[in-house]
Design a protein around this motif. Structure first.
Motif, short mmCIF file in Angstrom:
data_model
loop_
_atom_site.label_atom_id
_atom_site.label_comp_id
_atom_site.label_asym_id
_atom_site.label_seq_id
_atom_site.Cartn_x
_atom_site.Cartn_y
_atom_site.Cartn_z
N LEU A 87 14.25 11.11 23.97
CA LEU A 87 14.49 11.44 22.57
C LEU A 87 15.23 10.31 21.86
O LEU A 87 14.90 9.95 20.73
N LEU A 88 16.21 9.74 22.55
CA LEU A 88 16.96 8.62 21.97
C LEU A 88 16.05 7.41 21.71
O LEU A 88 16.13 6.77 20.65
N LEU A 89 15.16 7.13 22.65
CA LEU A 89 14.24 6.01 22.45
C LEU A 89 13.24 6.29 21.33
O LEU A 89 12.87 5.39 20.58
N VAL A 99 12.35 -1.56 21.25
CA VAL A 99 12.55 -0.32 22.01
C VAL A 99 11.26 0.08 22.73
O VAL A 99 11.30 0.68 23.80
N ASN A 100 10.12 -0.31 22.17
CA ASN A 100 8.84 -0.03 22.84
C ASN A 100 8.77 -0.72 24.20
O ASN A 100 8.30 -0.14 25.18
N LYS A 101 9.27 -1.95 24.26
CA LYS A 101 9.26 -2.67 25.53
C LYS A 101 10.23 -2.04 26.53
O LYS A 101 9.94 -1.96 27.72
N ILE A 102 11.36 -1.60 26.04
CA ILE A 102 12.33 -0.92 26.91
C ILE A 102 11.74 0.37 27.45
O ILE A 102 11.90 0.70 28.63
N SER A 103 11.05 1.11 26.60
CA SER A 103 10.43 2.36 27.02
C SER A 103 9.37 2.12 28.09
O SER A 103 9.31 2.86 29.09
N MET A 104 8.58 1.09 27.91
CA MET A 104 7.56 0.78 28.91
C MET A 104 8.18 0.30 30.22
O MET A 104 7.72 0.64 31.30
#
Length: 153
Positions: A87-89, A99-104
């Motif tokens: 949810l935070l991401l 943040v997309n790269k962190i999520s992946m």
């Protein structure tokens, strides 16, 4: 961040913190099971060559023992913590592109962890790794889904 997202974050992390400590408490039963120290204390063996005392056992090994043999609180921790993180991401994806790269990256890490947990087949590790695999797919696919939905808007 709106009020609904803030309340969800507080509830998710509010449940994850106590469930983490309950997991460590339940994993501390490893101290009584000295015969299982050889098979369960993998991280302790990285730190200490030969753990002889219960104080030598690391907290990571307590958590792994709880996942294997007392999986309720570790699974509650996993679900609530990863939901809060997801949810935070999602909230931060609207403002920051990285943040997309962190999520992946988190999705890949969770997938690797879930694959390695399938090597020990107890009910707890099977559930833990299955939930980790589902969340890894959510983390991996969320940048793609949110990009598509943001383009449509």
């Amino acid at each position: 961040m709106n009020k609904k997202n803030f309340i969800q974050l507080v509830i998710a992390f509010g449940f994850s913190i106590p469930s983490f400590f309950f997991s460590l408490y339940e994993g501390s039963h490893l101290i009584l099971d000295s015969f299982d120290w050889v098979h369960t204390t993998k991280f302790t063996h990285f730190i200490n060559a030969n753990p002889n005392l219960p104080s030598d056992i690391s907290n990571v090994d307590f958590f792994i023992y709880a996942v294997k043999f007392r999986p309720f609180f570790p699974i509650v921790f996993l679900i609530t913590f990863l939901y809060g993180l997801f949810l935070l991401l999602l909230i931060l994806q609207k403002k920051y592109e990285f943040v997309n790269k962190i999520s992946m990256l988190l999705g890949l890490i969770l997938m690797i962890v879930s694959v390695f947990l399938f090597s020990t087949l107890t009910i707890g590790t099977t559930l833990f790794s299955s939930i980790s695999l589902l969340y890894s797919l959510c983390f991996l696919l969320s940048p793609l889904i949110t990009k598509k939905s943001l383009k449509d808007v």
